[in-house]
Structure formats: C-alpha cells, structure tokens
Write a protein that holds these residues in place. Structure first.
Motif, PDB file in Angstrom:
ATOM      1  N   UNK A  83      13.646  33.246  67.358  1.00 13.26           N
ATOM      2  CA  UNK A  83      15.001  32.550  67.493  1.00 13.26           C
ATOM      3  C   UNK A  83      15.556  31.839  68.618  1.00 13.26           C
ATOM      4  N   UNK A  84      15.387  32.111  70.066  1.00 15.78           N
ATOM      5  CA  UNK A  84      16.008  31.906  71.198  1.00 15.78           C
ATOM      6  C   UNK A  84      15.497  30.193  70.894  1.00 15.78           C
ATOM      7  N   UNK A  85      14.444  29.495  69.670  1.00 10.88           N
ATOM      8  CA  UNK A  85      14.315  28.460  69.668  1.00 10.88           C
ATOM      9  C   UNK A  85      15.433  27.825  68.554  1.00 10.88           C
ATOM     10  N   UNK A  86      15.409  28.633  68.218  1.00 13.45           N
ATOM     11  CA  UNK A  86      16.933  28.515  66.815  1.00 13.45           C
ATOM     12  C   UNK A  86      15.368  27.922  65.637  1.00 13.45           C
ATOM     13  N   UNK A  87      14.921  28.174  65.257  1.00 13.61           N
ATOM     14  CA  UNK A  87      13.527  28.305  64.095  1.00 13.61           C
ATOM     15  C   UNK A  87      14.375  29.581  62.837  1.00 13.61           C
ATOM     16  N   UNK A  93      11.104  37.576  69.148  1.00 12.22           N
ATOM     17  CA  UNK A  93      12.135  37.238  70.232  1.00 12.22           C
ATOM     18  C   UNK A  93      12.225  36.082  70.186  1.00 12.22           C
ATOM     19  N   UNK A  94      10.990  35.281  70.205  1.00 12.66           N
ATOM     20  CA  UNK A  94      10.751  33.646  70.519  1.00 12.66           C
ATOM     21  C   UNK A  94      11.810  33.261  69.412  1.00 12.66           C
TER      22      UNK A  94
END
Lengths: 309, 283, 226
Positions: C75-79, C72-73
């Motif tokens: 992708x938020x960090x664009x990793x 979930x997280x």
C-alpha cells in the motif's frame, strides 16, 4: 540410468557477502536523531521532567513491595509500540511515553530512582499472565480497568480516562464521528473492545483488523483504510508523531479508565499507589508528565479521580 | 560450456539458433527488467530511496539492537533445532522399533504432529496453557513438535535406504536391535540424509518468524517496530530480509562442506534427487 | 465440545477462507513455479540466473516476512488491486503465498526434469523437435508424473502456510480460532481441538486428491505404453 543433470547453481557466497555488508556498515556512532518517533517530537515541553524521589518510605504488609526492596528494582510491564504512551526506541532501547512517565512517577513515590526501574514489554494478551506469574511487579500499559480483569488482578487508579475515538488523515473532513463511518474502512486490533464495538454498533463500516495499532496507522497513511479506532490517548500519540498527516476526530464515544495493574490481593500497595496518584495530581507532577508526552496533541484534560473500589 | 543439459535438451546452437536464443534472451531479460524497473519506479515514486530512510541502519546503536534481535531469532531456532533432533530421533526409533505397539504409537504421533500448521501448534501452547508458558517456549515447542515429526520421517527413510547387510552385520556380532539402530543405522542415516536434514533446519530458522504472530520479540518484530519508529518500513523489511537470507545461505554453505566430508562414511547410496524432493515437503 | 457445535458456522467460514486462499495460491504457484523451472533449464544464461536468484531469495526468506511485507509495504508503494478491502487483503496474501511457494514448485519440477531419462530428450531431438517442443511434449509431461509426490508435499505445506495470512486481515481458520478463543475463554481447548480437526480433514481431502491424480497419471502412462 543416465539422467539430465542441471547446471551448477550460482554460488551462495554472493548472498552471504551481501548480508555481511549490510551488517558491517559504514558505521556511525550512537543513535540517529529521532525521525519523529521519540519523545522529543511528540512532547510539548522539551526537557524531560524529573520527579522528587521519596526518601522516607515505610510500607508494611505488601509482598510486592517487599520483593521490590529486596531486588533493589521494580519491574514494570509497559507497551513498546505506542508512541506517546509507551514506545521503545529501536536504537537506544529506551522507553518513552505517558505510561513511562507514570511509571517513573510511581517509582519515585516508592523511593526508587528511574535507574531502578526495569521495563518489560507486554502486549495486550500477556498482561494478566505476567502479573500472575510474577514476571512483572506492576503493569502500566494503557490497561483499561474492567470487572472481568478485576477478577484476576488488582488496579490502582485510574490515572487517566481515555475514550474510544477515531484517527483520520489530516485532509479528511468526511469522518466526523462514529456515525459517519458507513462505507468506510476502519482499522483496529483484532479481538479488542474497540473492534468489537465497531462490529456490533456500526456494522455498515468495513472493519479491518491487525495485531498492532502501528500497522493500522501504517494502513491509514498509505490510504489502505480510512480511519483507525481505539482509545484517544493512543491515537493522540500517533497524531502527535505525524501532525501534518493525521488528526484525531475528538468525539470520544466510550470511557476507558487506565489503571495500574497489580498482583491480586496486594491491597497495601494498591492504596499506596492510589495515594501517590492523588499526590501527583495535586502537586503538578501529573500535568508535567502529561505535557511532556501527550501534551503535543494540543489537549489539556482534567486528571481523573481515583476509584478506591 | 558442455554441461550436459545443453547437449541434451537442445542442439549445440548453430548460427540461426544462436540468433534466436539471443533474441529470446533479450526479450526475456527485457520483460524481467521491466518488472524490476517497475518495482524500482514504484519505490522511487514513494520516495523509498531517500537517504534519510536508510541512514538509521548505519548507526552503531541500531546495529547493536538489530544484532540482539537476530540473536533472539537464533536462540529460538537453535533451541528448537536441538530439541527437534532429539524428538526426531526418538520418534524414528519408535517407528523402527521391533514392538508393533510402539511403532503404531510413534506413527500416530508423527501424523498428529505434522498435520496442523506450526502456527496452530504454537497457539496450542499459548492459549492451551492460558499464558502460563512464556512466549519463547510456545514458539520453541511448536517448532519442535512439528519439525521433530519431519526429522523422524527423514531419519526413518535414511535407515530404510541402508543396505540390509548393515543391520544383519550388527545383529551377527551380537548387538541388540536397539544398539544396531543407535550405533549403526542412525549415524549412517544422518550422513546420507544430511541434505534433507539441513533443509529442515533452514525451515526451522525461517519458521521462527511465526513467533512474531504470537507476539514474541524477535528479528521480524524488531524490524516492524524499527520501521514504524523511523517511518522507514520498507527499508527496515529489506534489511532484515537480507539478514534472514544471509543466515540461511551461510547454514546451507556450511552444510555443503559438512556433507562433502561426511558422505564418504555411509553405506547408503547418496541420492541428491531424493533429497531435493524431500526439501519441498517442508515449506 | 458444545462450543464447536455452537460455532460450526465460524469454523465453516474459517475453513472456506483457508480453501479459497489455498485454491488461488496453488493456481498461482503452479504457473509461476513452472515458468521459473523453464527459466532454470533454458539455453539462456541470463534467464537461468534470474531463476536461480529468485529461488534462492524466496526459499530463504520467511513466509511471515513476505506476508507482512506485502500487506504493509505494497500500500505504501500504491500497489493495489481493488477497492474492496476484503479482496484487497486476500490478493496480498495470495501474492505472498505464491511468491514463496513458487520457489519450491520450481525446484520440484526441476528435479522432476532430472529424473527423465536422457534418452527421452535425445529421441525427441532425434526426430527433429526444437527445445520448446522437447520440453513441452516429451520432458515436462513425464517430469510432472515424477513431480506429483513432492508437489503433493508442497501443496500440503501450502495448505498449512495459509495460516500465516491470519496476520494479514484474512479470515481463515486461525483467525476464526482466535476470535472464538477471545469469546469463549472457558472452552479454549475445545476450540483448539476443533481447529486442529478441521485442518486434519482438509489435509486428508488434499491427500486423497493427490492420490487420485497420481493414479490417473499412472494409468495414463501405462496406456501410452500399451
């Protein structure tokens, strides 16, 4: 035998201290202003509607109603993670959404005030068991009426007709409907009807599944998927929450009538609630409930006709 | 500074070695700092340090709900710990019984219980009973069965590590084999195997998070819901990670104290190596 | 039981998903775990501290939390790693499994190092080997032998832990089972039994593999002694 021994490990106390620090806190009283999650931001009108509580209720022959009157409260199963439908504020513990308003409306017609409602979180998989076990008196949780479910529970309503639709990023104009999904990543809840429909009818789309729509929406806003699909009502709740980032395509491609789940065989209560829904539609309470919750998404649907099967 | 590893694996550093060590340290630290820095940069780039994302956790209502969610996790953990100790002792007794049939039954059960993943055991109760078992008990029973089998093996190893004289002395004063097991051997086994038992308890606590997958409202689920509600998923996960790590560290620290007090009351040789090796068994 | 026969391909694909996750996670955690173990016995206090902090952090965090965080997280960090969504989610799951399992591998190797008699390291140093060679030529090879049994338990746990990836859009045995349960409401028990049996078979295969490795290493040592 002598052995090589390691050095002492760093004290565990450092970790403990961090945890306590996080828990204790530079405290502020109460709950934070909703950062866009609560009713305030998703609603059209600002003040919460109230519904006239019926005073002369006389229902005989309904075991569920007898249970409610003797307990002095009604236990209603609702969703806790669907904005605009049924969502629990993680701070105050209060529930909000269209299903919640519908619950208050039904309680009022049964002569119960909002204080006399106890909300219990249900997930899709435990709605039938909760009704069968008597854990809840009724379920109002984006619960689609279908024949398979009618074998184990009864339904009043529908009080709303949803349809499967698509939620996309606000700046994405490439997805105009289910036929434009080829090569796109579409997220839904595993085992759900919308997921199955995409897999069967649109196999050229890449299906991604999670156990909750909130995770799908998270994946959508972080660009990991291109669309989220489920009932438009649910999608509208998310769109209303983040109107700058998300939009609903608005081409529903199925019909999902939402009903109030009741214990199997309680025909008296079912008829009472069907009457209550019809009354709410004609006296404007239904519209008040809708405008306050899902109305923020800029839609004005016709209330459905009750189906007394 | 004269810890033995220094003096055995490498020389007391001379000036050149010291310089080399310093260089290696600097390089190592720089690489790690680069990794950490990259993560921090990613967090910053995604705006994760903005105060508004973290401020919800400073409110008393949120903290109260966080504590309530933590307690839900602890309820599952504590119930499962208590039940798996009971199951573990019973299975261990079965495996050490004088009856061959009983030994075989217990051995089969232990293998059966610890081979599938805990998650699958939870699903057994969840699906197998068609939703008639509340989620709390699906989680507790899944954890109990799995960890009970592991505790049984730890206790059995503890009993078998005891000097033979312990059992013989018990039998000599007229105790039955069962009495010897329950009053002489098991209590000492618990003491000598305390480190392994505690790591298994930490495993139970961590595995309560699996209840999230079957839909039980515990700490992880609360964190995810709060994160979705306030659009601060990353801060929410970091906060609950701190709570989990803190809780586990407190348990481990308490166990250390307990261990120091109890280890004197056992005839077994306490072997920390064996204990550490065992801990790995239980990820 | 008919449902198992009818859905053998679903079980097969699920088992394959589990095996793929297991393979990459094993590879990753052996590498990262060994590196961490070297950190933890190294002369540099800073590297030792890094190793200690890592191990204490990840050993005490639930795998489910790490898994959900990765999916979930990150992708938020664009990793992201790839455009292909299937591979993307598998990479996230493997990353979570590696991050978690490495801390256990590290500790097993470290206690393996502790079982190597001091004389071995002393002898190696006496003939003039530096730290890196003491470790890589003398201590670690012997430590690995002592480490095989605990490592076997760790890999066994890892095999089971791949099930957590089912919460991260990975198709493996548990996801296969959940799909089958949804479609075969009347044969739930059969599906559960089928899934359990598949896990037992995989565990037995792993067990046999570890056994073979152990025997090979034993032969090795005897050969070296002769």
């Amino acid at each position: 035998m002598r052995t090589i021994r390691s050095r002492h490990r760093v004290s565990a106390l450092a970790g403990v201290a961090t945890a306590l620090l996080a828990l204790s806190a530079c405290g502020q009283e109460g709950s934070p202003e909703t950062a866009g999650g609560g009713t305030e931001s998703s609603g059209g009108s600002s003040a919460a509607p109230t519904y006239a509580v019926a005073s002369d209720v006389a229902i005989t022959g309904s075991p569920t109603y007898d249970k409610i009157t003797s307990a002095g409260k009604v236990v209603i199963g609702v969703k806790a993670d669907q904005p605009g439908i049924g969502q629990k504020d993680p701070g105050s513990g209060e529930y909000a959404g269209f299903d919640i308003e519908m619950a208050k409306l039904m309680a009022a017609k049964l002569g119960l005030t909002p204080d006399q409602i106890e909300f219990v979180e249900t997930v899709s998989a435990n709605r039938e068991p909760f009704l069968q076990q008597g854990t809840v008196d009724m379920v109002i949780a984006s619960y689609t009426i279908n024949d398979k479910r009618k074998e184990v529970v009864d339904f009043a309503g529908p009080y709303y007709v949803a349809g499967q639709d698509l939620l996309v990023r606000a700046d994405d104009d490439s997805i105009t409907g289910p036929d434009a999904l080829a090569g796109k990543k579409v997220c839904s809840v595993e085992g759900s009807t919308p997921a199955t429909r995409i897999r069967d009818e649109h196999p050229d789309a890449t299906l991604v599944t999670f156990d909750a729509y909130s995770k799908c929406v998270q994946q959508l806003t972080s660009n990991a998927v291109d669309a989220v699909t489920t009932d438009d009502a649910i999608l509208r709740g998310y769109a209303a929450q983040q109107p700058d980032a998300l939009k609903v395509v608005g081409e529903p491609f199925s019909e999902e009538p939402y009903g109030i789940g009741l214990p199997k065989g309680d025909t008296v209560l079912r008829n009472t609630l069907n009457d209550a829904i019809e009354a709410a539609v004609s006296d404007g309470d239904w519209k008040k409930a809708y405008d306050f919750t899902l109305g923020g998404s800029g839609t004005d649907p016709e209330p459905p006709a009750v189906d007394r099967y | 500074m004269s810890s033995r590893i220094d003096s055995v694996l490498y020389d007391a550093p001379g000036p050149r070695a010291r310089r080399l060590n310093a260089v290696l340290t600097v390089v190592g630290v720089l690489v790690i700092a680069a990794v950490v820095g990259w993560v921090v940069w990613k967090l910053e780039a995604a705006g994760q340090f903005s105060a508004s994302l973290w401020s919800p956790f400073t409110y008393s209502d949120i903290q109260t709900q966080l504590a309530a969610a933590w307690w839900e996790t602890m309820k599952v953990a504590l119930t499962a710990i208590a039940l798996s100790i009971v199951l573990g002792a019973v299975l261990a007794a079965g495996r050490l019984s004088t009856s061959a049939a009983l030994r075989r039954v217990a051995a089969t059960l232990v293998t059966l219980f610890r081979t599938p993943p805990v998650l699958l055991l939870m699903f057994w109760f969840f699906y197998g009973a068609r939703g008639q078992i509340p989620l709390f008990w699906c989680a507790v029973l899944g954890l109990t069965i799995y960890n009970g089998a592991f505790l049984a093996e730890i206790l059995r190893a503890g009993v078998q590590a005891l000097p033979k004289g312990q059992a013989e002395a018990g039998l000599a004063i007229g105790l039955t084999p069962g009495q010897v097991l329950w009053t002489v051997q098991l209590p000492q086994a618990v003491r000598s195997m305390l480190p392994s038992l505690v790591s298994q308890i930490v495993v139970i606590l961590k595995d309560t998070a699996l209840a999230y997958i079957i839909g039980y409202s515990e700490l992880l689920r609360w964190g995810q819901q709060a994160g979705s509600f306030y659009f601060n998923l990353i801060p929410a996960f970091i906060v609950i990670a701190v709570v989990y790590v803190g809780t586990n560290m407190v348990i481990s620290a308490l166990a250390k104290v307990l261990e120091r007090r109890m280890s004197t009351h056992t005839a077994a040789r306490v072997t920390p190596q064996a204990a550490t090796a065992q801990a790995g068994a239980a990820a | 039981m008919q449902v198992i026969v009818d859905n053998l391909d679903a079980f097969g694909r699920g088992a394959w998903g589990t095996i793929v996750l297991f393979f990459w996670s094993t590879l990753g955690s052996l590498v990262l775990g060994t590196l961490l173990a070297v950190f933890r016995v190294s002369p540099s206090p800073a590297l030792r501290a890094v190793g200690t902090i890592y191990v204490n952090l990840f050993r005490n965090t639930p795998l489910t939390l790490i898994m959900v965080f990765c999916v979930l997280c990150l992708p938020i960090l664009q990793i992201t790693f790839t455009e292909d969504s299937g591979r993307q989610y598998r990479a996230y799951a493997v990353l979570a499994l590696v991050a978690y399992t490495s801390s256990f591998v590290c500790e097993a190797i470290r206690s393996g190092i502790n079982t190597v008699p001091v004389g071995q390291a002393e002898a190696a140093r006496a003939i003039g080997l530096p730290f890196t060679k003491v470790l890589s030529l003398v201590v670690l090879p012997q430590a690995f032998r002592a480490v095989v049994p605990p490592l076997g338990s760790i890999l066994n746990a890892l095999l089971k832990n791949t099930s957590v990836a089912s919460a991260a859009n990975n198709f493996e045995l548990i996801s296969a089972m959940r799909g089958l349960v949804e479609q075969n409401g009347n044969a739930v028990i059969a599906v559960l039994i089928g899934t359990t049996v598949t896990y037992v078979v995989l565990a037995l295969l792993l067990f046999a593999g570890v056994e073979v490795l152990e025997r090979a290493l034993d032969r090795d040592r005897k050969g070296a002694r002769a």
